[in-house]
Design an enzyme around this catalytic site. Structure first.
Site, short mmCIF file in Angstrom:
data_model
loop_
_atom_site.label_atom_id
_atom_site.label_comp_id
_atom_site.label_asym_id
_atom_site.label_seq_id
_atom_site.Cartn_x
_atom_site.Cartn_y
_atom_site.Cartn_z
N GLU A 261 57.77 53.80 4.96
CA GLU A 261 58.63 53.91 6.15
C GLU A 261 57.82 53.76 7.42
OE1 GLU A 261 58.54 55.87 3.49
OE2 GLU A 261 60.40 56.99 3.19
N CYS B 157 59.38 61.69 3.81
CA CYS B 157 58.61 62.92 4.06
C CYS B 157 58.77 63.34 5.53
CB CYS B 157 57.14 62.70 3.71
SG CYS B 157 56.23 61.73 4.92
N CYS C 158 57.22 61.06 8.19
CA CYS C 158 58.02 59.85 8.42
C CYS C 158 59.25 60.18 9.27
CB CYS C 158 58.44 59.21 7.11
SG CYS C 158 57.09 58.33 6.30
N1 THU Z 1 55.73 57.61 -0.19
C1 THU Z 1 56.35 56.74 0.66
O1 THU Z 1 55.84 55.65 0.93
N2 THU Z 1 57.53 57.10 1.19
C2 THU Z 1 58.22 58.22 0.85
O2 THU Z 1 59.32 58.44 1.35
C3 THU Z 1 57.64 59.18 -0.10
C4 THU Z 1 56.25 58.91 -0.52
C5 THU Z 1 54.48 57.19 -0.83
C6 THU Z 1 53.24 57.90 -0.37
C7 THU Z 1 52.32 57.67 -1.55
O3 THU Z 1 51.73 56.39 -1.45
C8 THU Z 1 53.28 57.65 -2.73
O4 THU Z 1 54.56 57.40 -2.21
C9 THU Z 1 53.29 58.93 -3.54
O5 THU Z 1 53.55 60.02 -2.73
#
Ligand code: THU
Length: 161
Positions: free
Chosen positions: A75, A112, A115
């Site tokens: 994101e 998260c 984000c």
């Molecule tokens: N991650 C995202 O890119 N977006 C989310 O909404 C949740 C988590 C990624 C971070 C990391 O590279 C992987 O997912 C595991 O947490």
């Protein structure tokens, strides 16, 4: 003392075909975005696609690093690209999806906290809310409008004034 309650409204769809065509297309763009994921450590690929007012699509995917905290979520990769390069073209909608070969994802991935804070900054920059679609390829799809659906007690800039 008064007890108060905040309710969060969101739309739930059981299948991508139930979405309006532009939203369905944006979910498919988020799937495409996952191909850019660099996620050798979590093996969890995330894709984000932004639809701008002009119709332009911007992509982001999670970028991990051997120094784990240096990585970034899909994101924020997409949103920082927007604020750096396309901020005059407002974000209408963001779609997010995820995939891993290690288990079945049966619920949409929700952004998260860090984000969400960046969602809020982008909404502030453009002066309007964006729709958020969380797309689970083997489950449901959740759609909300605006970061306040997720962070109702967000710190607003106007509180500083
Ligand atoms: N991650 C995202 O890119 N977006 C989310 O909404 C949740 C988590 C990624 C971070 C990391 O590279 C992987 O997912 C595991 O947490």
């Amino acid at each position: 003392m008064t007890n108060k309650e905040i309710r969060i409204a969101f739309e739930e769809y059981n299948h991508i075909d139930e979405l309006p065509q532009p939203d369905k297309q944006l979910c498919l763009e988020a799937v495409k975005a996952m191909s850019g994921s660099h996620s050798p450590y979590s093996e969890f690929r995330v894709g984000a696609a932004l639809r701008l007012k002009s119709g332009k699509i911007l992509y982001g995917s999670n970028q991990e690093n051997v120094a784990y905290p240096s990585g970034l979520c899909a994101e924020r990769v997409a949103l920082f690209n927007w604020s750096a390069n396309h901020a005059s073209d407002p974000i209408d909608c963001i779609a997010v999806t995820a995939h891993t070969d290690n288990f079945e994802l049966l619920k949409p991935v929700t952004p998260c906290g860090a984000c969400l804070q960046v969602f809020a900054e982008c909404e502030n920059i453009q002066g309007q809310a964006m729709d958020v679609i969380l797309y689970c390829q083997k489950g449901q799809i959740w759609k909300t409008s605006g970061v306040q659906s997720f962070l109702p007690f967000l710190f607003f800039e106007d509180r500083l004034k």
